[in-house]
Design an enzyme around this catalytic site. Structure first.
Site, PDB file in Angstrom:
ATOM      1  N   GLU A  81       0.809  -1.224   0.000  1.00 18.02           N
ATOM      2  CA  GLU A  81       0.000   0.000   0.000  1.00 18.02           C
ATOM      3  C   GLU A  81       0.838   1.268   0.000  1.00 18.02           C
ATOM      4  O   GLU A  81       0.479   2.251  -0.658  1.00 18.02           O
ATOM      5  CB  GLU A  81      -0.951  -0.004   1.207  1.00 18.02           C
ATOM      6  CG  GLU A  81      -2.107  -0.983   1.105  1.00 18.02           C
ATOM      7  CD  GLU A  81      -1.745  -2.406   1.466  1.00 18.02           C
ATOM      8  OE1 GLU A  81      -2.590  -3.304   1.308  1.00 18.02           O
ATOM      9  OE2 GLU A  81      -0.591  -2.621   1.917  1.00 18.02           O
ATOM     10  N   HIS A 150      -8.731  -5.691  11.617  1.00 18.55           N
ATOM     11  CA  HIS A 150      -9.497  -5.558  10.379  1.00 18.55           C
ATOM     12  C   HIS A 150     -10.871  -4.953  10.625  1.00 18.55           C
ATOM     13  O   HIS A 150     -11.738  -5.014   9.754  1.00 18.55           O
ATOM     14  CB  HIS A 150      -9.676  -6.923   9.702  1.00 18.55           C
ATOM     15  CG  HIS A 150      -8.423  -7.463   9.091  1.00 18.55           C
ATOM     16  ND1 HIS A 150      -8.419  -8.585   8.290  1.00 18.55           N
ATOM     17  CD2 HIS A 150      -7.148  -7.042   9.154  1.00 18.55           C
ATOM     18  CE1 HIS A 150      -7.174  -8.841   7.888  1.00 18.55           C
ATOM     19  NE2 HIS A 150      -6.388  -7.906   8.410  1.00 18.55           N
TER      20      HIS A 150
END
Length: 347
Positions: A81, A150
């Site tokens: 990312e 998450h």
């Protein structure tokens, strides 16, 4: 879906009219349509992220786009990312309009330096020489038993950063119209979705329409209490409002849609009418979006309040994995009912 009058007031006539045919699509299809329509309109727009191309998107939100636009405009990335976020920022400085998809915004933390220290600040630091027309999009908050790392709602993190706009839609209609506006915007936009909403269905009109960034929507009108929320957790507000209606309590529900810039005027107008405010947010309580709303309302509408403002958030802990604990951790309709009755001084 019932469309409130506020949409008709603020949308350009050529972009939305009551005479247009409505059709039902999924949330993921609304995201795909918004990106595809904009990419057909402007060749400088491209999509990049993990599994967006060959796999049609981790949540199938880019289904068919590789076949239509090719591998130069729909780009699969490595699991890196920081790297591909930086590539997107650099390309935005050089005339492109990238859309960056994160598999979840939890993973965006790996690239947050590029978002916070580059995308958000480049326009100011270059004296306006560079715009950064870029959209960072993907799921936010919890989506079941995915564990603490998450399941984070980070809207307030990004909204705390000058230079970023933050959008969190809750309906299919809003998702498509707001994403098109985000892609056309010349500043970086954080566009947050939900894994648990991709299968939601809703109506959108045939043809072109957009929704202005920074405009809240009164989803349900009421007279006794104002409930402000955004994202998927707003569904709990509607469940609570239906239950409270059975007891003669009328709830007005405002969907922020855009966290930053925030539509303070719509919130204030409602509070001045109902004199009571409950804020529902799927995030930790400390320095939350609800904290900002609470301060703003007490500063600008204190004399209109007939009760202290109540806010409902997740528990102040990382999200648990256990389904029993997760249910307790998340806000729910019962919490909203209790909060509404508290501001109404009812048992």
């Amino acid at each position: 879906m019932l469309l409130s009058g506020i949409k008709y007031l603020f949308l350009p006539f050529e972009n939305y009219t009551e005479t247009k045919n409505m059709r039902t699509i999924q949330f993921r299809e609304a995201i795909c349509e918004a990106m595809s329509e904009e990419m057909r309109r402007d060749e400088s727009i491209y999509l990049m992220g993990e599994e967006v191309a060959e796999y049609n998107g981790a949540y199938k939100a880019s289904k068919g786009m590789l076949a239509e636009f090719g591998e130069k405009r729909v780009i699969d990335t490595p699991i890196a990312e920081l790297g591909f976020t930086g590539i997107a920022v650099g390309s935005a400085m050089n005339g492109c309009r990238p859309i960056v998809e994160y598999m979840t915004f939890n993973f965006a933390l790996v690239g947050i330096d590029q978002i916070i220290n580059n995308a958000a600040k480049m326009r100011q630091m270059t004296g306006g020489q560079f715009n950064i027309p870029i959209v960072f999009r993907g799921p936010t908050a919890s989506a079941g038993q995915l564990g603490a790392t998450h399941s984070q709602a980070l809207e307030n993190w990004f909204a705390n950063t000058p230079g970023l706009k933050v959008i969190v839609p809750s309906t299919v209609y809003d998702a498509k119209g707001l994403l098109k506006s985000a892609i056309r915007d010349n500043d970086p936009v954080i566009f947050m979705e939900s894994e648990q909403m991709y299968g939601d269905k809703g109506e959108v009109p045939d043809g072109e329409y957009t929704i202005p960034i920074g405009l809240a929507d009164v989803k349900r009108e009421g007279t006794d209490v104002t409930i402000v929320s955004f994202g998927k957790i707003i569904k709990e507000a509607f469940i609570a409002a239906d239950e409270l209606a059975k007891e003669g309590i009328s709830c007005e529900i405002i969907d922020l849609r855009t966290v930053r810039p925030m539509d303070n005027e719509t919130i204030l107008a409602s509070v001045k009418k109902t004199n009571r405010l409950v804020i529902l947010e799927e995030a930790w309580p400390f320095a939350s979006v609800s904290s900002e709303i609470t301060y703003m309302v007490q500063e600008r509408a204190f004399d209109f309040l007939d009760a202290p403002i109540q806010r409902i958030t997740t528990a102040d802990t990382p999200a648990p994995y256990s389904p029993v604990l997760l249910k307790e951790w998340l806000p729910n309709a019962e919490d909203v009912v209790k909060a509404v009755k508290k501001v109404l001084y009812k048992k």
